[in-house]
Write a protein that holds these residues in place. Structure first.
Motif, mmCIF file in Angstrom:
data_model
loop_
_atom_site.group_PDB
_atom_site.id
_atom_site.type_symbol
_atom_site.label_atom_id
_atom_site.label_comp_id
_atom_site.label_asym_id
_atom_site.label_seq_id
_atom_site.Cartn_x
_atom_site.Cartn_y
_atom_site.Cartn_z
ATOM 1 N N GLY A 159 43.921 19.249 50.223
ATOM 2 C CA GLY A 159 43.967 18.424 51.424
ATOM 3 C C GLY A 159 42.820 17.420 51.424
ATOM 4 O O GLY A 159 42.073 17.299 50.445
ATOM 5 N N ALA A 160 42.688 16.720 52.537
ATOM 6 C CA ALA A 160 41.709 15.641 52.629
ATOM 7 C C ALA A 160 40.286 16.167 52.415
ATOM 8 O O ALA A 160 39.587 15.770 51.481
ATOM 9 C CB ALA A 160 41.839 14.970 53.996
ATOM 10 N N VAL A 161 39.850 17.074 53.251
ATOM 11 C CA VAL A 161 38.472 17.569 53.175
ATOM 12 C C VAL A 161 38.289 18.465 51.946
ATOM 13 O O VAL A 161 37.336 18.299 51.172
ATOM 14 C CB VAL A 161 38.099 18.351 54.465
ATOM 15 C CG1 VAL A 161 36.729 19.002 54.337
ATOM 16 C CG2 VAL A 161 38.125 17.426 55.680
ATOM 17 N N GLY A 181 48.593 25.378 48.376
ATOM 18 C CA GLY A 181 49.999 25.796 48.365
ATOM 19 C C GLY A 181 50.825 25.046 47.334
ATOM 20 O O GLY A 181 51.065 23.847 47.485
ATOM 21 N N LYS A 185 49.880 21.122 43.670
ATOM 22 C CA LYS A 185 48.541 20.987 44.273
ATOM 23 C C LYS A 185 47.486 21.695 43.422
ATOM 24 O O LYS A 185 46.405 21.161 43.186
ATOM 25 C CB LYS A 185 48.547 21.543 45.704
ATOM 26 C CG LYS A 185 49.377 20.674 46.665
ATOM 27 C CD LYS A 185 49.196 21.087 48.108
ATOM 28 C CE LYS A 185 49.990 20.167 49.028
ATOM 29 N NZ LYS A 185 49.693 20.364 50.447
ATOM 30 N N TYR A 201 48.375 30.067 46.948
ATOM 31 C CA TYR A 201 48.505 31.170 47.928
ATOM 32 C C TYR A 201 49.955 31.435 48.319
ATOM 33 O O TYR A 201 50.263 32.484 48.891
ATOM 34 C CB TYR A 201 47.643 30.910 49.179
ATOM 35 C CG TYR A 201 48.208 29.898 50.143
ATOM 36 C CD1 TYR A 201 49.033 30.280 51.195
ATOM 37 C CD2 TYR A 201 47.913 28.547 50.014
ATOM 38 C CE1 TYR A 201 49.563 29.347 52.078
ATOM 39 C CE2 TYR A 201 48.436 27.602 50.876
ATOM 40 C CZ TYR A 201 49.257 28.001 51.916
ATOM 41 O OH TYR A 201 49.785 27.075 52.781
ATOM 42 N N ARG A 202 50.829 30.493 48.010
ATOM 43 C CA ARG A 202 52.242 30.717 48.361
ATOM 44 C C ARG A 202 52.927 31.673 47.377
ATOM 45 O O ARG A 202 53.856 32.363 47.750
ATOM 46 C CB ARG A 202 53.013 29.390 48.371
ATOM 47 C CG ARG A 202 52.583 28.453 49.504
ATOM 48 C CD ARG A 202 53.588 27.307 49.628
ATOM 49 N NE ARG A 202 52.994 26.171 50.323
ATOM 50 C CZ ARG A 202 52.959 26.042 51.643
ATOM 51 N NH1 ARG A 202 53.476 26.978 52.395
ATOM 52 N NH2 ARG A 202 52.383 24.981 52.197
ATOM 53 N N ASN A 224 38.931 26.036 55.515
ATOM 54 C CA ASN A 224 39.720 25.035 56.242
ATOM 55 C C ASN A 224 40.928 25.646 56.935
ATOM 56 O O ASN A 224 41.590 24.966 57.708
ATOM 57 C CB ASN A 224 40.234 23.972 55.256
ATOM 58 C CG ASN A 224 39.137 23.028 54.822
ATOM 59 O OD1 ASN A 224 38.350 22.559 55.645
ATOM 60 N ND2 ASN A 224 39.058 22.760 53.536
ATOM 61 N N CYS A 246 34.905 25.257 58.829
ATOM 62 C CA CYS A 246 35.268 23.855 59.055
ATOM 63 C C CYS A 246 36.488 23.757 59.954
ATOM 64 O O CYS A 246 36.577 22.888 60.813
ATOM 65 C CB CYS A 246 35.521 23.178 57.712
ATOM 66 S SG CYS A 246 35.986 21.452 57.871
ATOM 67 N N GLY A 247 37.457 24.650 59.740
ATOM 68 C CA GLY A 247 38.672 24.624 60.546
ATOM 69 C C GLY A 247 39.536 25.826 60.237
ATOM 70 O O GLY A 247 39.188 26.657 59.393
ATOM 71 N N TYR A 252 46.409 26.918 64.193
ATOM 72 C CA TYR A 252 46.424 25.920 65.268
ATOM 73 C C TYR A 252 47.712 25.939 66.107
ATOM 74 O O TYR A 252 47.695 25.584 67.276
ATOM 75 C CB TYR A 252 46.196 24.502 64.722
ATOM 76 C CG TYR A 252 44.808 24.250 64.175
ATOM 77 C CD1 TYR A 252 43.760 25.149 64.360
ATOM 78 C CD2 TYR A 252 44.519 23.088 63.469
ATOM 79 C CE1 TYR A 252 42.497 24.906 63.848
ATOM 80 C CE2 TYR A 252 43.254 22.826 62.969
ATOM 81 C CZ TYR A 252 42.245 23.744 63.158
ATOM 82 O OH TYR A 252 41.000 23.496 62.650
ATOM 83 N N PHE A 277 30.620 24.009 62.267
ATOM 84 C CA PHE A 277 29.910 22.731 62.385
ATOM 85 C C PHE A 277 30.915 21.649 62.761
ATOM 86 O O PHE A 277 32.125 21.819 62.587
ATOM 87 C CB PHE A 277 29.211 22.364 61.070
ATOM 88 C CG PHE A 277 30.153 21.789 60.041
ATOM 89 C CD1 PHE A 277 31.054 22.601 59.376
ATOM 90 C CD2 PHE A 277 30.171 20.423 59.768
ATOM 91 C CE1 PHE A 277 31.957 22.076 58.452
ATOM 92 C CE2 PHE A 277 31.073 19.884 58.854
ATOM 93 C CZ PHE A 277 31.959 20.726 58.187
ATOM 94 N N VAL A 279 31.459 17.415 62.248
ATOM 95 C CA VAL A 279 30.953 16.253 61.520
ATOM 96 C C VAL A 279 30.255 15.270 62.465
ATOM 97 O O VAL A 279 29.261 14.641 62.096
ATOM 98 C CB VAL A 279 32.091 15.580 60.705
ATOM 99 C CG1 VAL A 279 33.198 15.052 61.599
ATOM 100 C CG2 VAL A 279 31.542 14.477 59.821
ATOM 101 N N LEU A 323 51.102 17.706 58.154
ATOM 102 C CA LEU A 323 49.859 18.466 57.888
ATOM 103 C C LEU A 323 50.125 19.966 57.931
ATOM 104 O O LEU A 323 49.573 20.735 57.145
ATOM 105 C CB LEU A 323 48.793 18.138 58.938
ATOM 106 C CG LEU A 323 48.221 16.722 58.943
ATOM 107 C CD1 LEU A 323 47.406 16.510 60.224
ATOM 108 C CD2 LEU A 323 47.333 16.507 57.722
ATOM 109 N N ASN A 328 51.220 16.980 52.713
ATOM 110 C CA ASN A 328 50.285 15.939 52.253
ATOM 111 C C ASN A 328 49.442 16.459 51.098
ATOM 112 O O ASN A 328 49.125 17.639 51.006
ATOM 113 C CB ASN A 328 49.367 15.494 53.392
ATOM 114 C CG ASN A 328 48.413 16.596 53.845
ATOM 115 O OD1 ASN A 328 48.860 17.685 54.233
ATOM 116 N ND2 ASN A 328 47.130 16.345 53.781
#
Ligand code: NAP
Length: 339
Positions: A159-161, A181, A185, A201-202, A224, A246-247, A252, A277, A279, A323, A328
């Motif tokens: 992913g992005a981060v 996944g 990737k 992990y999939r 993440n 981070c997330g 979510y 944290f 950013v 997402l 992505n």
């Protein structure tokens, strides 16, 4: 402003679980003229961020919730097209909170100017040279305190981060294991990005693979995704490990609350710490970090991938869901077509 139309996506209802189309309201209106000390930005790129899911919850998160009926909050980038502000001229490029809309009328709060370098795609200022790169940089170096010889695990690795985190850890002299996944990737992060290993992990047993790949334990885990993957890594900590919170994207859209790690006592057993944290808390040091990231990019030590979807603001709701479906690779950006 002439006959231009401003398309906006507003929050119509609070979602339960994955946001359905009814959560959003598509609105059109005229483009305003700038008031004194204000200016108008034509938005060209919207940043799709998992955190947006938290912003539309009733209780909000670290930021107040987006109010019902308001334009959806979003980071993005655009150009000044009219100005009554002494510091912003027509043609300036700005980035920051623009909202899901074609035009924003603003006094500049939450925005900063960027000077795009020649040959650098504009969307990169929302990716490696923007919030994404900054998140990876401060999370890994400041919170994770990565050191040479460390074994670093990062989830959301393609992913992005995550894709930036793994590359920065390699620059720091660490051994890097990515978790992502699907074979495309994992192949990308171990190929072009130079990670030492990756776990799909999939299709793979994450705990068993971690035992093979990190027999002496994990020194830094950049989290993440949260959930089961966090639990698997908590079972494989090295002494004095650092978990960078981070997330937790796997949680979510969870209805009925987020799942917490059943094995958090491993933090005590391995005298480790887990630290969250944001950013935004590092804003005073963003300049320093962007300079470093741009330098490594120019030297070819960092790669940036932007996953660009061409569309209009009306494509935001569907693009956002990519997402959560893992659709992505790298930074997801919606590039807005001018009408
Ligand atoms: P991203 O990783 O580019 O996109 C999300 C990725 O998460 C997807 O491609 C998918 O990849 C993975 N994913 C989705 N559902 C998943 C699940 N159930 N289990 C495991 N993986 C799942 O997004 P990003 O912008 O880089 O954000 C990554 C994390 O950083 C998010 O948690 C975000 O909230 C957080 N973040 C925090 C800060 C901060 O200041 N703390 C700033 C920016 C972002 P796969 O195909 O691999 O599943």
């Amino acid at each position: 402003m002439g006959n231009e139309i401003n398309h906006q996506v507003r929050l119509a209802a609070r979602p339960a679980g994955t946001p359905a189309p009814e959560v959003w309201q598509h609105v059109t209106g005229p483009v305003p003229e700038p008031g004194p000390g204000r200016f108008i930005v034509r938005v060209s790129h919207l940043s799709l961020d998992p955190a947006m899911r938290g912003w539309i919850n009733e209780g909000g998160s670290y930021a107040p919730p987006v109010e019902l009926g308001s334009v959806m909050r979003a980071l993005g980038l655009g150009r000044v097209v009219a100005s009554e502000h002494p510091d912003y001229a027509v043609g300036d490029t700005v980035t920051g909170f623009v909202g899901v809309q074609d035009y924003v009328e603003t006094d500049g709060t939450g925005l900063r100017k960027v000077t795009p370098a020649e040959g650098v795609p504009t969307e990169r200022y929302l990716a490696l040279l923007g919030m994404t790169g900054l998140t990876a940089y401060f999370g890994l170096f400041d919170v994770g305190a990565v050191a040479e010889g460390d074994t670093v695990v990062v989830s959301g690795a393609a992913g992005a981060v995550g894709s930036v985190v793994g590359q920065l850890a390699r620059i720091a002299g660490a051994r890097v294991i990515g978790i992502a996944g699907g074979p495309e990737k994992t192949g990308w992060v171990t190929g072009e990005l130079g990670f030492d290993a990756a776990i799909d992990y999939r299709s793979e047993d994450v705990s068993a693979r971690l035992a093979e790949l990190a027999p002496d334990g994990v020194n830094v885990y950049f989290d993440n995704v949260g959930g089961e993957i966090l639990e698997a890594v908590l079972d494989r900590l090295a002494m004095h490990a650092r978990i960078v919170l981070c997330g937790a994207i796997s949680q979510y859209n969870a209805e009925g609350g987020m799942a917490g790690p059943r094995n958090y006592m491993n933090l005590l057993v391995y005298r480790s710490r887990m630290e969250g944290f944001l950013v935004g808390d590092y804003a005073a040091r963003w300049g320093e970090a962007v300079e470093k990231l741009a330098g490594w990019l120019a030297e070819g030590r960092l790669h940036s991938r932007e996953d660009v979807v061409d569309g209009t603001v009306d494509d935001f709701p569907e693009t956002f869901l990519r997402l959560f479906r893992g659709e992505n690779t790298g930074k997801l950006v919606l590039r807005l077509r001018s009408e």
